[in-house]
Scaffold this active site. Structure first.
Site, PDB file in Angstrom:
ATOM      1  N   HIS A 309       0.905  -1.243  -0.089  1.00 19.57           N
ATOM      2  CA  HIS A 309      -0.046  -0.052   0.079  1.00 19.57           C
ATOM      3  C   HIS A 309       0.811   1.044  -0.149  1.00 19.57           C
ATOM      4  O   HIS A 309       1.987   1.149   0.727  1.00 19.57           O
ATOM      5  CB  HIS A 309      -0.960  -0.066   1.295  1.00 19.57           C
ATOM      6  CG  HIS A 309      -2.225   0.880   1.137  1.00 19.57           C
ATOM      7  ND1 HIS A 309      -2.007   2.144   1.219  1.00 19.57           N
ATOM      8  CD2 HIS A 309      -3.334   0.640   0.635  1.00 19.57           C
ATOM      9  CE1 HIS A 309      -3.211   2.731   0.832  1.00 19.57           C
ATOM     10  NE2 HIS A 309      -4.029   1.745   0.597  1.00 19.57           N
ATOM     11  N   ASP A 366      -7.969  -5.206   0.073  1.00 18.83           N
ATOM     12  CA  ASP A 366      -8.376  -6.110  -0.998  1.00 18.83           C
ATOM     13  C   ASP A 366      -8.158  -7.417  -0.987  1.00 18.83           C
ATOM     14  O   ASP A 366      -8.616  -8.389  -1.767  1.00 18.83           O
ATOM     15  CB  ASP A 366      -8.074  -5.664  -2.446  1.00 18.83           C
ATOM     16  CG  ASP A 366      -8.522  -4.361  -3.034  1.00 18.83           C
ATOM     17  OD1 ASP A 366      -9.709  -4.088  -2.574  1.00 18.83           O
ATOM     18  OD2 ASP A 366      -7.903  -3.324  -3.601  1.00 18.83           O
TER      19      ASP A 366
END
Ligand code: CMC
Length: 430
Positions: A309, A366
């Protein structure tokens, strides 16, 4: 803290104001930099650039903290509902009973979409990706409600508030219809006796002439997932919404751009890619180590989807909640999904591997969400649409804040590296 940062360029020293946010985040204000010095800053991917001040969402990527309007995500996911969180993000405070009743009713009254929009679906191929359809239809709303272009959230409060409620009301209908269309099935019209989430599930899964039974565990899980996706400060799609909105297009057009941005596999599209990756690993004999090695190989384009991320360098707090919810939902629904076993093995292998540890690559939101969506019966090509439904209040809140503060049109600069001053040569002489 000093109130200025000093910058020395070509022997001259400039003082630039220093700012501090309410959570102690620090910034150097370079608004006047070019006027003062003739220089611009260069920051590909905006890794160090604050594009705005904002009072909506706070996150600390090092500590794995995420707050909406000051409320921790863990508490909202446990105690709140998606619509309540939407209200919080958009209007700034949690609603009281009357405010919520009014908000919910206003949305319920607007869940139908114009029959001419319904006809647009017929123009798409049956296998059209629902994200492409969603982006096109959000954009279509701007032409179905043309009087609302460039409305200002303060000066034209009622007009904008209607846009906000229309979007929140119609997006689930448009999404469920995109799915029905991709199946070649007739659509279900909204039933307003249902809650926001129930209505969406009904439109997705009800079979005409049969009763549709709501499963509380499914409704709860979906509600939680949407809360977890509701905002994430200046991510790619939200920045897109702000940038596009800064030219004063209508909220519908800005949201349509946000949907397109979210579709990409490095952003919201990763949830579909994760399941496809897990399926690939399963079909390939379940050899997790092989795929970890591929992800590390710089000559191989393969990345572990759902890992890493831009801002979380410890863990993604949303992923933590989702992993737990995933176990709960699967056990409540009595589903055993081999994908979950592979996902857990993959997480374990990656988290003990130096490559991932050194780069601080952790599972993101996700990674596990797709497994829950599968258990809830949501088809793979709808995963990113679920993300979009969740992110909608965040896009709206950020767009509203940007326009309320009359932020200037977004227009970055560049350092030109191309050819200089070439003389034109006629084609026959080239
Ligand atoms: N698998 C393998 N290596 C990775 C991965 C990954 N998933 N993610 C990052 N790296 C490596 C990357 O190769 C680089 O290595 P090196 O320093 O040796 O060049 C280093 O880690 C830093 O990566 P980066 O691409 O410079 O980091 P970024 O901040 O530009 O990108 C990211 C962040 C999310 C795009 C990236 O981690 C990625 O592509 N992840 C997979 C896609 C994904 O899951 N996206 C969903 C993000 S969460 C939902 C959302 O909010 O959008």
């Amino acid at each position: 803290m000093s109130q200025f940062a000093e910058l020395t360029l070509e022997g001259k020293t400039y003082q630039l104001p220093v700012l501090e946010g309410t959570e102690g985040e620090k910034a150097i204000d370079i608004n006047k930099l070019r006027d003062l010095t003739g220089y611009i800053t260069l920051d590909s991917g905006y890794k160090n650039t604050g594009a705005t001040k904002s009072a909506i969402t706070f996150l600390d990527g090092e500590l794995g903290i995420l707050h909406y309007r000051g409320y921790p995500i863990e508490e909202l996911a446990e105690k709140s509902t998606f619509l309540e969180v939407a209200y919080l993000l958009i209007y700034g405070d949690l609603p009281n009973k009357e405010e919520f009743f009014d908000f919910e009713n206003n949305i319920k009254r607007r869940t139908m979409v114009n029959e001419d929009i319904h006809k647009i679906y017929d123009g798409f191929p049956v296998n059209a990706h629902p994200m492409g359809v969603m982006s096109a239809l959000a954009s279509a709303l701007a032409v179905f409600y043309p009087g609302s272009i460039s409305a200002h959230p303060k000066k034209d409060y009622d007009v904008v508030d209607l846009q906000i409620k229309r979007l929140l009301a119609k997006m689930p209908t448009l999404a469920a219809w995109a799915y029905k269309n991709s199946q070649g099935h007739p659509v279900n019209y909204p039933k307003n006796k249902y809650s926001y989430i129930e209505n969406f599930l009904y439109m997705m899964f009800a079979v005409p002439a049969e009763d549709y039974e709501q499963v509380p565990e499914v409704v709860d899980a979906l509600d939680k997932l949407l809360i977890l996706h509701a905002d994430h400060e200046q991510n790619c799609s939200t920045s897109t919404v702000r940038l596009v909105g800064s030219s004063h297009v209508s909220l519908y057009s800005a949201v349509s751009a946000g949907i397109s941005s979210l579709w990409g596999p490095l952003h919201g599209g990763a949830n579909q890619e994760v399941i496809e990756m897990l399926e690939r690993i399963k079909d390939d004999g379940g050899n997790v180590d092989k795929y970890v090695a591929k992800a590390k190989d710089k000559n191989d384009d393969f990345r572990l989807m759902g890992f890493g991320h831009r801002v979380y360098k410890n863990f993604d707090p949303r992923a933590k909640i989702i992993k737990k919810a995933c176990d709960n939902v699967l056990s409540k629904l009595g589903v055993h999904d081999p994908m979950l076993d592979i996902a857990k093995k993959l997480e374990e292998a990656a988290l003990t591997d130096d490559y991932f540890v050194e780069r601080k690559l952790y599972p993101n939101v996700d990674f596990y969400s797709g497994i829950i969506y599968r258990a809830l019966g949501i088809p793979t090509n709808m995963f990113t649409v679920m993300f979009a439904l969740g992110r909608l209040p965040g896009w709206i809140a950020q767009w509203k804040e940007m326009r309320e503060e009359d932020q200037p049109i977004g227009r970055p600069r560049q350092i030109y590296t191309g050819a200089v001053n070439r003389a034109y040569v006629p084609m026959e002489q080239r």
